[in-house]
Structures are given as structure tokens and as C-alpha cells.
Write an enzyme that holds these catalytic residues in place. Sequence first.
Site, PDB file in Angstrom:
ATOM      1  N   SER A   1      17.903  32.775  21.331  1.00 33.55           N
ATOM      2  CA  SER A   1      18.001  31.533  20.551  1.00 33.55           C
ATOM      3  C   SER A   1      18.896  30.509  21.243  1.00 33.55           C
ATOM      4  CB  SER A   1      18.491  31.812  19.128  1.00 33.55           C
ATOM      5  OG  SER A   1      19.827  32.260  19.113  1.00 33.55           O
ATOM      6  N   ASN A   2      19.953  30.966  21.910  1.00 39.09           N
ATOM      7  CA  ASN A   2      20.799  30.026  22.652  1.00 39.09           C
ATOM      8  C   ASN A   2      20.080  29.487  23.888  1.00 39.09           C
ATOM      9  OD1 ASN A   2      23.433  29.564  21.421  1.00 39.09           O
ATOM     10  ND2 ASN A   2      23.729  31.769  21.612  1.00 39.09           N
TER      11      ASN A   2
ATOM     12  N   LEU B   1      23.907  41.349  27.616  1.00 37.61           N
ATOM     13  CA  LEU B   1      24.727  42.465  27.142  1.00 37.61           C
ATOM     14  C   LEU B   1      25.211  43.405  28.240  1.00 37.61           C
ATOM     15  CD1 LEU B   1      22.798  43.354  23.863  1.00 37.61           C
ATOM     16  CD2 LEU B   1      24.618  41.677  24.237  1.00 37.61           C
ATOM     17  N   LYS B   2      25.057  43.014  29.482  1.00 33.63           N
ATOM     18  CA  LYS B   2      25.536  43.837  30.585  1.00 33.63           C
ATOM     19  C   LYS B   2      26.681  43.134  31.300  1.00 33.63           C
ATOM     20  CE  LYS B   2      22.621  47.313  30.418  1.00 33.63           C
ATOM     21  NZ  LYS B   2      23.055  48.721  30.251  1.00 33.63           N
TER      22      LYS B   2
ATOM     23  N   ASN C   1      29.918  32.016  29.721  1.00 36.51           N
ATOM     24  CA  ASN C   1      29.428  32.942  28.706  1.00 36.51           C
ATOM     25  C   ASN C   1      29.759  32.383  27.331  1.00 36.51           C
ATOM     26  OD1 ASN C   1      28.473  35.556  27.636  1.00 36.51           O
ATOM     27  ND2 ASN C   1      30.621  35.857  27.066  1.00 36.51           N
TER      28      ASN C   1
ATOM     29  N   HIS D   1      30.598  33.609  23.525  1.00 36.36           N
ATOM     30  CA  HIS D   1      31.030  34.798  22.783  1.00 36.36           C
ATOM     31  C   HIS D   1      31.117  34.437  21.304  1.00 36.36           C
ATOM     32  CE1 HIS D   1      32.992  38.677  22.239  1.00 36.36           C
ATOM     33  NE2 HIS D   1      33.846  38.077  21.433  1.00 36.36           N
TER      34      HIS D   1
ATOM     35  N   ASP E   1      35.292  39.172  28.768  1.00 34.11           N
ATOM     36  CA  ASP E   1      35.760  38.126  27.849  1.00 34.11           C
ATOM     37  C   ASP E   1      37.148  37.603  28.194  1.00 34.11           C
ATOM     38  OD1 ASP E   1      33.387  38.491  26.404  1.00 34.11           O
ATOM     39  OD2 ASP E   1      34.287  40.063  25.167  1.00 34.11           O
TER      40      ASP E   1
ATOM     41  N   GLU F   1      27.152  28.148  17.768  1.00 31.83           N
ATOM     42  CA  GLU F   1      26.744  28.435  19.148  1.00 31.83           C
ATOM     43  C   GLU F   1      25.685  27.448  19.607  1.00 31.83           C
ATOM     44  OE1 GLU F   1      25.820  32.570  20.038  1.00 31.83           O
ATOM     45  OE2 GLU F   1      26.981  33.187  18.289  1.00 31.83           O
TER      46      GLU F   1
END
Length: 203
Positions: free
Chosen positions: A13-14, A87-88, A104, A106, A147, A176
Site C-alpha cells: 500500500s505504501n 521484512l528482511k 525505511n 516504520h 531501525d 504512512e
Amino acid sequence: MINIAVFVSGRGSNFRAINEKVSADKIKIVALISNRIDCAAVEYAKMNNIPVHYVADETKGDFISYDDLIGVLKNRGVELIVLAGFLKKIPDSFVDAFENKIINIHPAILPAFGGKGMYGLNVHKAVFNSSAKVSGATIHFVDKIYDNGKIILQKCVDISDVKSPEEIAERVLKIEHEILPYTVEKFAEGKISIQNNRVIIAE
């Protein structure tokens, strides 16, 4: 105009928000990268004629290695890489190859609720269980620690009345979709810089 690549593991979606909200005269998405062949983002990319590559720790079948991907993206003149629900963990060698060119998003206010395993609903469950009254989204540069990179932009949302982690997820996702296209556009305009260990966004 700059060339960008977007990394996605799920519905994307982003990724769609970037493609739909950022002016085509400012960015060109030259690659969609995924670690999953069956994710919905791949279908969206194909419908929009965006080249798709699958990446894994080593080359196998339809997947190429991160080292090979470096060459692919550099050959396409990629100036910004956006992790939009990927997700990696990105290998250190890849981070070195695109220093300060990987961002990224978050789904929480870092540095709280970050780190290994903190993604998707896991994050929102942790926020909910903490009894926090606000949550939000953070966009940051990617470095070699989960992160941990310099924070570019954050926006909060009131969650004082939510009844579930899923409600938090819904509210945060709206944020987001606002701040990620905005940040990508500012990057394309050359208005994001690092000064005195702070990230500055010029108007």
C-alpha cells in the site's frame, strides 16, 4: 527527476501511495524488489509496467542475490531505495553500496518499538500492550542495525481510545501514506540533508 527502487514484502500500500501521489516528473520507479513472489505488490507493479526482481541471500531459481541486485540497481541509475514494508534485514554490503540512499518507514515512533521482530502487527501489539496514548510512523535512513538510522520524519496519531492493535494499525497506515510520498518527493527535490547529525528537510 530521480530513479528509485521500492522494496516490498506484502500488499504494497505504501508502494502504491508513492506511485500515485508523487509527481511523475520528480521520480521514476525503475524497480520493485520483493523477497516474495506471491505478494500483492508484485501484481500492482506488473500492471503499471514496473520491472520486478526477487531477492534472496543467494541466487536461486527466480531470485537474485543482494550482491547481484547492487549491480542491477546501479545500472538503472537508482538514487533512492525505499523500504516500504520489506521484512528482511538488508545486508551490510548493500547498505555500504547505497549509503544514505536507503530509507525505511516504520509503523511506530522510533526509537521505541523498534528492533528485530518489530514489524507489522507485532509493533502495534507492543504499542497497545504498553498502554501508550500516541503512536505514529517514522521514516529513517537505513544503516546496519535494525531501525537505528537517522530519523528523517515522524508523525504522531492519538490512540488513546483504541480497542485493539488493529485499530492502531489502521490509524498509523493513514499517516504512512501521507509522510512517505512527501519524504520521497523532498528527496527527489534535493531538500533532505544531514547537518550536525540531524536530518534537515528544507521547504
